[in-house]
Design a protein around this motif. Structure first.
Motif, PDB file in Angstrom:
ATOM      1  N   GLU A 111     -13.795  -1.254   2.472  1.00 17.47           N
ATOM      2  CA  GLU A 111     -12.371  -0.938   2.443  1.00 17.47           C
ATOM      3  C   GLU A 111     -12.057   0.011   1.286  1.00 17.47           C
ATOM      4  OE1 GLU A 111      -8.573  -0.453   3.311  1.00 17.47           O
ATOM      5  OE2 GLU A 111     -10.005  -1.536   4.600  1.00 17.47           O
ATOM      6  N   GLU A 112     -12.795  -0.117   0.197  1.00 16.56           N
ATOM      7  CA  GLU A 112     -12.585   0.782  -0.932  1.00 16.56           C
ATOM      8  C   GLU A 112     -12.854   2.230  -0.546  1.00 16.56           C
ATOM      9  OE1 GLU A 112     -14.210   1.540  -5.516  1.00 16.56           O
ATOM     10  OE2 GLU A 112     -15.203   0.086  -4.213  1.00 16.56           O
ATOM     11  N   CYS A 113     -13.960   2.468   0.184  1.00 17.41           N
ATOM     12  CA  CYS A 113     -14.269   3.839   0.611  1.00 17.41           C
ATOM     13  C   CYS A 113     -13.237   4.356   1.601  1.00 17.41           C
ATOM     14  CB  CYS A 113     -15.671   3.898   1.224  1.00 17.41           C
ATOM     15  SG  CYS A 113     -17.003   4.061  -0.001  1.00 17.41           S
ATOM     16  N   ARG A 114     -12.812   3.503   2.513  1.00 19.14           N
ATOM     17  CA  ARG A 114     -11.801   3.939   3.484  1.00 19.14           C
ATOM     18  C   ARG A 114     -10.494   4.296   2.778  1.00 19.14           C
ATOM     19  NH1 ARG A 114     -10.296   0.291   8.695  1.00 19.14           N
ATOM     20  NH2 ARG A 114      -9.608  -1.168   7.090  1.00 19.14           N
ATOM     21  N   ARG A 115     -10.107   3.505   1.794  1.00 23.79           N
ATOM     22  CA  ARG A 115      -8.877   3.768   1.045  1.00 23.79           C
ATOM     23  C   ARG A 115      -9.005   5.045   0.207  1.00 23.79           C
ATOM     24  NH1 ARG A 115      -8.690  -0.710  -1.044  1.00 23.79           N
ATOM     25  NH2 ARG A 115      -9.643  -0.259  -3.061  1.00 23.79           N
ATOM     26  N   GLU A 116     -10.151   5.211  -0.467  1.00 24.20           N
ATOM     27  CA  GLU A 116     -10.365   6.410  -1.277  1.00 24.20           C
ATOM     28  C   GLU A 116     -10.311   7.669  -0.417  1.00 24.20           C
ATOM     29  OE1 GLU A 116     -13.940   6.268  -3.495  1.00 24.20           O
ATOM     30  OE2 GLU A 116     -13.175   4.880  -5.008  1.00 24.20           O
ATOM     31  N   ALA A 117     -10.976   7.621   0.744  1.00 24.72           N
ATOM     32  CA  ALA A 117     -10.984   8.784   1.630  1.00 24.72           C
ATOM     33  C   ALA A 117      -9.570   9.148   2.067  1.00 24.72           C
ATOM     34  CB  ALA A 117     -11.869   8.513   2.845  1.00 24.72           C
ATOM     35  N   TRP A 118      -8.792   8.140   2.414  1.00 20.40           N
ATOM     36  CA  TRP A 118      -7.427   8.385   2.870  1.00 20.40           C
ATOM     37  C   TRP A 118      -6.596   9.019   1.756  1.00 20.40           C
ATOM     38  CZ3 TRP A 118      -5.312   8.530   7.502  1.00 20.40           C
ATOM     39  CH2 TRP A 118      -3.917   8.557   7.623  1.00 20.40           C
TER      40      TRP A 118
END
Length: 399
Positions: free
Chosen positions: A121-128
Motif C-alpha cells: 500500500e505504501e508503494c501504491r500511495r507513493e506512486a499516486w
C-alpha cells in the motif's frame, strides 16, 4: 561529467533518502562539473550511502514480455521458482534448497483504474502522490496519448533496453504534482544546462538515426499527455531535447531477480564435496536452459533517476560500485577499495567487459554514450601505452 538531479524537487524523495553525512557535493571543474567526496574513511565493502530514486520505471518491452514488478519500486512479484519456470518454459521445474529463496510474495495490490501492480500500500500511495494520478489510464485505450507515445517509442527502442520514455513522463508529472510546480520546473531547468552540441549528441545517441522525425513525434505526443501550460518550456524543441539528454546521460539501470537472489544464497551454503558439486551442476544446467530460451534477458529491468548517484563521476579505476541488494529500485553505493576523507567517490559507467578493454576503446564508448573524453587516473597512466591493444580495438579504429 554527471549532471545532478535537483535536490529540492520532491520533498518525498528527500524524506526517503538515507543519511548522507558520509559524502558531500563539491565543484570540481568546468569540464567535470560537480562530484561526491568522502567525508570520512571507507574500507573495502563499506556502505557509502543508500538511496531511493526521484523517479523510476520498468522498461516497456520487459513488462510486455511478462516480467512482473511493482510499478513503483520495481520489486519482483514472482518467487524464484515461478520466475525460472516461466523463463525456462518448464512448469514443473523445482528448485532445490527452498530455504534460499524469498519464501513469501508480497500481497499484490492493483490500481483500480489501470490494474498497475504494487507490492504494498505504501508503494501504491507513493506512486499516486508522485505521478500516477496524472498518468493512470486503461491500457486497452488504444487512442490514449500515453498508448500512442509508447507505440512510437517502441518503434525505435528494442531490447536490450537502456531507458523508457515513461521515465520522462513520470518526471514531468512530478513537476505538476509538486507543492509549487513553477519552482519545481525552474529547479529542473538549472540541471538541464548542457551545451547544445553535447545535448544534441546525447539525444542523438539516445534516439537513433531517425533523430529529427522521432523526437518531433515524441514531443508532440508528450504534449498531448501534458497540455498544462506550466510545462510549456519542456514541450518546446529545446526544452524536450534537454530533458532527453538529462535522462539519457543520468538514467541508472535497475534490475531485480528472485532467481539471482536464490543463486547468491546457494553460493553461501556451507556445502562441501558431492553436495556442492551437485548444486553447482544444477545451477550451471539451469543457466544453460535459460540461455537457450531468453539469452541474457534474465531480470526484471528498468531505469531510475537518483539525486546522489547522478553526482558520481566516472573512473576507469573506480573506488565504488552501485548495487541493488533489496530486490527493488533502492540502490547502495559501496567501496571497492579504501577511500580516504576528502577523496572523490568514483564509479564506472562501463560494464566489466568494456572496462577491461584498452584506453582507446573505453574512451570511444564513453564519448559516444556520455559525451566526454575520459581523463581518469587509469587513462592518464595508460597514455604511455599504445591505445590499441587488441584486434577488437583495431576494428574500432577502422570505423
Amino acid at each position: 561529467m554527471a549532471t545532478a538531479l535537483v535536490s529540492d524537487m520532491y520533498t518525498a524523495a528527500e524524506q526517503r533518502a538515507a543519511s548522507v553525512t558520509a559524502v558531500e557535493e563539491r565543484f570540481i571543474s568546468q569540464a567535470m562539473g560537480r562530484g561526491l567526496f568522502a567525508t570520512r574513511q571507507f574500507r573495502e565493502d563499506d556502505l557509502i550511502f543508500e538511496e531511493t530514486p526521484v523517479v523510476s520505471c520498468q522498461f516497456v518491452y520487459n513488462k510486455e514480455y511478462g516480467y512482473r514488478a511493482c510499478d513503483q519500486c520495481l520489486r519482483s512479484l514472482e518467487t524464484a521458482e515461478c520466475n525460472v519456470r516461466r523463463l525456462c518454459q518448464e512448469p514443473l521445474l523445482v528448485l532445490p534448497h527452498p530455504e534460499c529463496a524469498d519464501t513469501a510474495l508480497p500481497a499484490v495490490l492493483l490500481c483500480p483504474g489501470c490494474q498497475a501492480e504494487y507490492c504494498s500500500e505504501e508503494c501504491r500511495r507513493e506512486a499516486w502522490q508522485q505521478h500516477h494520478q496524472l498518468l493512470c489510464y486503461a491500457p486497452s485505450h488504444s487512442d490514449h496519448p500515453l498508448t500512442r507515445l509508447l507505440v512510437e517509442w517502441k518503434q525505435h527502442h528494442y531490447p536490450p533496453e537502456t531507458l523508457s520514455i515513461l521515465l520522462l513522463a513520470r518526471l514531468l508529472a512530478g513537476v505538476l504534482l509538486s507543492p509549487d510546480a513553477v519552482t519545481a520546473s525552474a529547479s529542473l531547468a538549472r540541471f538541464c544546462h548542457a551545451s547544445v552540441s553535447a545535448r544534441d549528441a546525447a539525444s542523438h545517441k539516445l534516439l537513433g538515426p531517425e533523430f529529427v522525425q522521432h523526437i518531433h513525434a515524441l514531443r508532440t505526443l508528450m504534449a498531448e499527455v501534458f497540455p498544462d501550460p506550466r510545462l510549456a518550456e519542456w514541450m518546446s524543441e529545446e526544452g524536450f531535447k534537454s530533458l532527453l539528454a538529462l535522462v539519457g546521460s543520468n538514467g541508472q539501470g535497475v534490475a531485480s531477480s528472485p532467481l539471482a537472489r536464490w543463486v547468491t544464497r546457494c553460493d553461501d551454503l556451507p556445502l562441501k564435496g558431492q553436495d556442492r558439486d551437485q548444486l553447482d551442476a544444477f545451477i550451471d544446467n539451469l543457466y544453460e536452459k535459460l540461455d537457450s530460451t531468453v539469452g541474457t534477458f534474465l531480470n526484471t529491468e528498468g531505469s531510475g533517476l537518483y539525486r546522489l548517484q547522478s553526482l558520481l563521476n566516472h573512473s576507469c579505476r573506480p573506488n565504488a560500485i552501485v548495487t541493488f541488494p533489496h530486490n527493488s529500485h533502492t540502490l547502495q553505493v559501496r567501496a571497492v577499495r579504501d577511500i580516504a576523507p576528502g577523496q572523490p567517490v568514483f564509479i564506472s559507467y562501463l560494464d566489466d567487459c568494456t572496462l577491461a578493454r584498452s584506453r582507446h576503446s573505453r574512451r570511444k564508448t564513453l564519448r559516444e554514450n556520455y559525451v566526454f573524453a575520459c581523463a581518469c587516473e587509469r587513462c592518464d597512466d595508460e597514455t604511455i601505452q599504445p591505445d590499441v591493444t587488441s584486434d577488437e580495438d583495431m576494428d574500432d579504429d577502422e570505423q
